[in-house]
Design a protein around this motif. Sequence first.
Motif, short mmCIF file in Angstrom:
data_model
loop_
_atom_site.label_atom_id
_atom_site.label_comp_id
_atom_site.label_asym_id
_atom_site.label_seq_id
_atom_site.Cartn_x
_atom_site.Cartn_y
_atom_site.Cartn_z
N TYR A 1 54.07 26.37 -18.78
CA TYR A 1 53.84 24.92 -18.94
C TYR A 1 53.16 24.33 -17.72
O TYR A 1 53.30 24.84 -16.61
CB TYR A 1 55.17 24.22 -19.23
N PHE A 2 52.41 23.26 -17.94
CA PHE A 2 51.64 22.65 -16.84
C PHE A 2 52.28 21.34 -16.40
O PHE A 2 51.59 20.41 -16.02
CB PHE A 2 50.20 22.42 -17.29
N ASN A 3 53.62 21.30 -16.46
CA ASN A 3 54.29 20.04 -16.15
C ASN A 3 54.11 19.61 -14.71
O ASN A 3 54.22 18.43 -14.39
CB ASN A 3 55.79 20.18 -16.46
N ASP A 4 53.82 20.57 -13.80
CA ASP A 4 53.66 20.21 -12.39
C ASP A 4 52.24 19.77 -12.06
O ASP A 4 51.95 19.38 -10.94
CB ASP A 4 54.02 21.41 -11.51
N THR A 5 51.33 19.89 -13.04
CA THR A 5 49.95 19.49 -12.78
C THR A 5 49.65 18.29 -13.67
O THR A 5 49.19 18.45 -14.79
CB THR A 5 48.98 20.64 -13.09
N PRO A 6 49.92 17.09 -13.19
CA PRO A 6 49.87 15.91 -14.07
C PRO A 6 48.50 15.70 -14.73
O PRO A 6 48.43 15.30 -15.88
CB PRO A 6 50.20 14.75 -13.12
N GLY A 7 47.42 15.97 -14.03
CA GLY A 7 46.09 15.68 -14.62
C GLY A 7 45.67 16.68 -15.67
O GLY A 7 44.65 16.49 -16.33
N PHE A 8 46.44 17.78 -15.83
CA PHE A 8 45.94 18.88 -16.64
C PHE A 8 45.71 18.51 -18.10
O PHE A 8 44.70 18.88 -18.70
CB PHE A 8 46.89 20.07 -16.54
N THR A 9 46.66 17.76 -18.67
CA THR A 9 46.51 17.41 -20.09
C THR A 9 45.30 16.51 -20.32
O THR A 9 44.79 16.42 -21.43
CB THR A 9 47.75 16.70 -20.63
N GLN A 10 44.87 15.83 -19.23
CA GLN A 10 43.72 14.93 -19.38
C GLN A 10 42.43 15.68 -19.72
O GLN A 10 41.52 15.12 -20.30
CB GLN A 10 43.50 14.14 -18.07
N ILE A 11 42.37 16.98 -19.36
CA ILE A 11 41.15 17.75 -19.60
C ILE A 11 40.75 17.67 -21.07
O ILE A 11 39.59 17.42 -21.39
CB ILE A 11 41.36 19.23 -19.19
N ALA A 12 41.71 17.84 -21.96
CA ALA A 12 41.38 17.79 -23.39
C ALA A 12 41.86 16.51 -24.04
O ALA A 12 41.24 15.99 -24.95
CB ALA A 12 41.99 18.99 -24.11
N THR B 1 42.91 32.94 -24.52
CA THR B 1 44.31 32.90 -24.12
C THR B 1 44.49 33.44 -22.70
O THR B 1 45.22 32.86 -21.88
CB THR B 1 45.14 33.76 -25.10
N PHE B 2 43.78 34.54 -22.42
CA PHE B 2 43.87 35.14 -21.10
C PHE B 2 43.46 34.13 -20.03
O PHE B 2 44.12 33.97 -19.00
CB PHE B 2 42.97 36.38 -21.05
N CYS B 3 42.37 33.39 -20.28
CA CYS B 3 41.90 32.40 -19.31
C CYS B 3 42.93 31.28 -19.16
O CYS B 3 43.15 30.78 -18.04
CB CYS B 3 40.56 31.82 -19.75
N ALA B 4 43.55 30.88 -20.28
CA ALA B 4 44.57 29.85 -20.21
C ALA B 4 45.73 30.33 -19.34
O ALA B 4 46.27 29.58 -18.50
CB ALA B 4 45.07 29.51 -21.61
N VAL B 5 46.12 31.59 -19.52
CA VAL B 5 47.22 32.15 -18.73
C VAL B 5 46.84 32.18 -17.24
O VAL B 5 47.66 31.85 -16.38
CB VAL B 5 47.59 33.56 -19.26
N ILE B 6 45.60 32.55 -16.96
CA ILE B 6 45.15 32.58 -15.55
C ILE B 6 45.26 31.18 -14.96
O ILE B 6 45.73 30.99 -13.82
CB ILE B 6 43.70 33.11 -15.45
N ALA B 7 44.84 30.16 -15.74
CA ALA B 7 44.98 28.78 -15.26
C ALA B 7 46.45 28.48 -14.98
O ALA B 7 46.79 27.84 -13.97
CB ALA B 7 44.41 27.80 -16.28
N GLY B 8 47.31 28.95 -15.87
CA GLY B 8 48.74 28.74 -15.69
C GLY B 8 49.25 29.39 -14.42
O GLY B 8 50.04 28.81 -13.67
N VAL B 9 48.80 30.61 -14.16
CA VAL B 9 49.21 31.32 -12.94
C VAL B 9 48.79 30.53 -11.71
O VAL B 9 49.58 30.30 -10.79
CB VAL B 9 48.60 32.74 -12.91
N ILE B 10 47.55 30.08 -11.72
CA ILE B 10 47.02 29.39 -10.54
C ILE B 10 47.72 28.04 -10.33
O ILE B 10 48.12 27.69 -9.22
CB ILE B 10 45.49 29.18 -10.67
N LEU B 11 47.90 27.29 -11.42
CA LEU B 11 48.41 25.93 -11.28
C LEU B 11 49.94 25.88 -11.22
O LEU B 11 50.51 25.18 -10.38
CB LEU B 11 47.90 25.06 -12.44
N THR B 12 50.59 26.63 -12.12
CA THR B 12 52.05 26.51 -12.20
C THR B 12 52.75 27.52 -11.29
O THR B 12 53.62 27.16 -10.50
CB THR B 12 52.50 26.68 -13.65
#
Lengths: 313, 510, 334
Positions: free
Chosen positions: C157-168, C86-97
């Motif tokens: 949410y990763f709505n501003d990073t369109p490719g993000f959902t493609q990862i999984a 979860t922490f890593c997911a949040v870090i991704a959120g901080v960086i991307l969103t």
Amino acid sequence: MFNRRTLIGAISAFALLAASAPSFAQQYDIALISKGFQHQFWQAVKAGADKAAAELDVSVTFEGPDTEAQVDRQIDMLAAALARKPSAIGFAALDSQAATPLLEQAKAAGIPVVAFDSGVDSDIPLTTATTDNVAAAALAADKMAELIGGEGKVAVVAHDQTSRTGIDRVDGFVNRIKEAYPNIEVVSVQYGGGDQLQSTEITKSILLANPDLKGIFGANEGSAIGVANGATELGSKVVIIGFDSGAAQIKAITDGVMAGAITQNPVGIGYETVAAAVKALKGEALPPVIDTGFYFYDKSNMADPEIAAVLYQ
Amino acid sequence: MSALVEMVDIDKSFPGVRALNKAKFELLAGEVHALMGENGAGKSTLMKILSGVYQRDAGSILLDGQAVDIASPRQAQDMGIGIIHQELALMRDLTAAQNIFIGREPRRMGGLLLDEAALNAQAATIFASMNLKLDPRVQVGGLTIARQQMVEIAKALSYKSRVLIMDEPTAALNDAEINELFAIIGRLKAEGVGIVYISHKMDELKRIADRVTVMRDGEYVGTVPAATTPIETIISMMVGRTLSNETPAFPDVSAAPVALDVRGLRRGREIRDVSFSVRKGEILGLAGLMGAGRTEVARAIFGADPIEAGEVFVNGEQVRISAPQDAVRAGIGYLSEDRKHFGLATGLDVRNNIALASLSRFTGPAGVLRESAMRDTAQGYIRQLAIKTPSDSQEARLLSGGNQQKVVIAKWLLRDCEVLIFDEPTRGIDVGAKSEIYKLLNALAAQGRAIIVISSELPEILRLSHRIAVMCEGRLTGFLPGGASQEDIMRLATMRPSAVAETEPNRKTA
Amino acid sequence: MDSISTETKPGLIAGIRTSGAFHKLLAFSGLIALLVVFSLASPNFMQTQNVLAILQATSVNGVLAIAATLVIITGGIDLSVGTLMTFCAVIAGVILTFLGLPLPLGVLGAILAGTAAGLVSGTIIAKLKVPPFIATLGMMLILKGLSLVISGTRPIYFNDTPGFTQIAQGSLIGSIIPALPVPNGVLILFLVAAVISFILGKTALGRYTFALGSNEEAVRLSGVNVDRWKIAVYALAGSVCGVAGLLIASRLNSAQPALGQGYELDAIAAVVIGGTSLSGGRGTVLGTLIGALIISVLANGLRILSVAQEWQTVVTGCIIILAVYADILRRRNL
């Protein structure tokens, strides 16, 4: 070899049991995916759904994750339900966005979706069977103001700050106080995850920090019981208004520890969800929102048939 | 020419123990130098200092005449000092080859990947040089102790060490394997490797050692040539102490009934056809070197470990013992070597420790413990055994070693055990407390209990035992009467199986 | 004695023993049995879409379980895998969103955050000698709290990073073979499994992972810097948790800060079902993968059969105990 055979044997036995359980009559198969399972509230929703299933002669399954944080587990449940090819789906989203691809899949497969409780932030569900939480919490604020004499400090212990119900109930309560009762101050809003023990600790710390506190609003069942426990442990006579019902909360009200509580109509939520799904399957029109109602109850009106019917033990 | 290794005036203390006191040792290139002494004389400690496992407190180490500091096992390896530890230091889940090259795996792809093929090939080469038929890919955990030992030896050889320390390398090997090992030692010697050989086995020394250094109580006793020094001289150097002149008087128990009779006890290489009996009121000493199988025999009688064959009779009646509770029911108590691990619940108080094996006696009808009865009983034993404790509710871990031992003894006395097996009863106990334990054992025997004492300290065995049974490599090599000499015991304790047949007619049986 | 057979036929038996192939065979046949039973019980089970759903549901727990496998082989335990994810997911959120940086930086950041957290756990365990259970229990809570603090307790949410959902959720395979839309999350799971398998089998780090669990003191006496390698194992496990964080965030299109606690137990269950010993020294990634699959096949199949949720939990518990008991029987017989 012995081991593997045992394993397979055990599994087959379970599978047979399981397979024989549901009836294979040509009835509607409705899958309800809720936000929780063990909690009394959700069990009451389930009871309502089961009641509707019996009356309307449809088969209903009811599932939900262990905690309301487990968004991905809920998604897995929804995926498995879809794979079962049910007639209709009832869904209370933990996170609407995460569920969107699956809901679109349901739409494409022609499976009607009915939202319930906190609903789904999407236009796919045909209707939502829910409580108006903002209005319900505002009613709690009015009752609180009445009981503390229109002035003083109050606090809120809520379950979480991310879910729709958490946000609506806190906003509904706090905004109503601000608008209508200028002499009342909300000194603290804290979140205990709906966990009784955690909410107890939070309540005690609020009470110790604010000895002149007049009242506390517990925004869901777990929070409300926690507030009641915390006040009892400290011997505080603070006015407590709870939310929902359940055996512990009902006892707290009977004993006078809690002044009263707002009850939703969880049995009605479950019932209306299934009823709406059946209507959709029969091609009948549905309103966008089905308000399942709420009531304030206390020692005086708990026995009224209208109230007693929606309280769950 | 300076010596390959010279250790001078080495001191080493552990909390509460002075392990080495001005110890010294010298090793020449191309020499097999035996290091001898009783258990606890400091041999292993000295060699662990040389191989970087321990750090010395004082003294100096010279390598080729140069003063060096050996701070870690790694550094010792880099200096060409290899060691085969007495306790096997292998990773059971890894293969033989992986064990040998741990920390020095051949790599490929620029060091990124392990070169498994090279690893196995190199291990196979070493095995071939040892005349050892062993697949390098075999998992070590599945090998016999002897084969594991061979893997350890292969590992030490793989370092191409200039100094090779072998701490009891033959403890688990059979004659053929020992011959192979000696052939390897001969080759290494010819290549100029200096070998330190720690062993208790006199016959081996005569075969391979050039010189013998004897240690006693952490101190250097002397260095003698192996070939020309009689074994008796070496033993007397090792034993050294003057025997206490008050020869204890041993009661005559030959008429007393037999309390415990053990016949044909057997399990693999650890226990080979052990038979003996103990009479009521008798203290039987069980002597032998480390790994001789004494503890194994005790644990087998007590049902703590399985046996392959053997019968146990208590008071003339055969008892079937498959678990410790059977032994306890038959009246056999075992006071283990490691009190803290097996004998004593250190976190519980004295009262509960004493009552632990007999709790059912203190349980009331509703399953509630009758604390007052427990307290009275515990206080009774505290007086009787003179246990030094402020009260019966003192936690056992706060007691001194000797008093902890007394608590364990009280526990078994309460169970009415007629046969008590003491495994190293005075280990970790200071001198004053020792004589109290001795007195207590004598008193218990005088009450008519049968007692077996296992001890690695010969003076203790000699002082206590009415009769002494000596073991070597899982066999009982002979019985000696109370008050026998340390030399007699050492001779029996180092008697290799091949020698057993010759001395058979001389076996003294009581 | 059991060692005799090992010595006479070292090639065959040793091979099976070292690779744990026998247990994998057992776990694998258990998995096949489950698949067969569920297929017979419901026609809806063996549908492409459902199989893909099962695989998708396995991806996060599978990756977490692989991280747990690494640590468990060293004889340790990692209770922080769930909240670290979860922490890593949040870090991704901080960086991307929050910061609006490009996607690759978010991916890198999440994995590095995992590595860093693993380094911290490893250091606490190796240098401060805090038992792994306690150290990672502490880290579990620390990371959970930090996730809530950093995210402001709301999902990112990763709505501003369109490719993000493609990862999984996207499907690389599906774009090549349309009939087989295997989600990328599943692909990543197998990729992680392959990489970690390779590291365990072929590199020094892998060798020391097994050696540490087998006999740490022996490794120390062999002159190996035990602390450094132990820290490295925890760091590697942490970076694998980073991958899991990306997977779950991509799947939900959000970093849910309150999620994660409890996931470590599912991961450990998968590891144990897969035949890795909690006492260390033994274990395989393939076994863990099968263990994770068994858990999700079981959950999915029971749902398809409309088994009540209460009973699903009971059955899962039984299967865990059965699997480990089978392993104990096997070792007693061999």
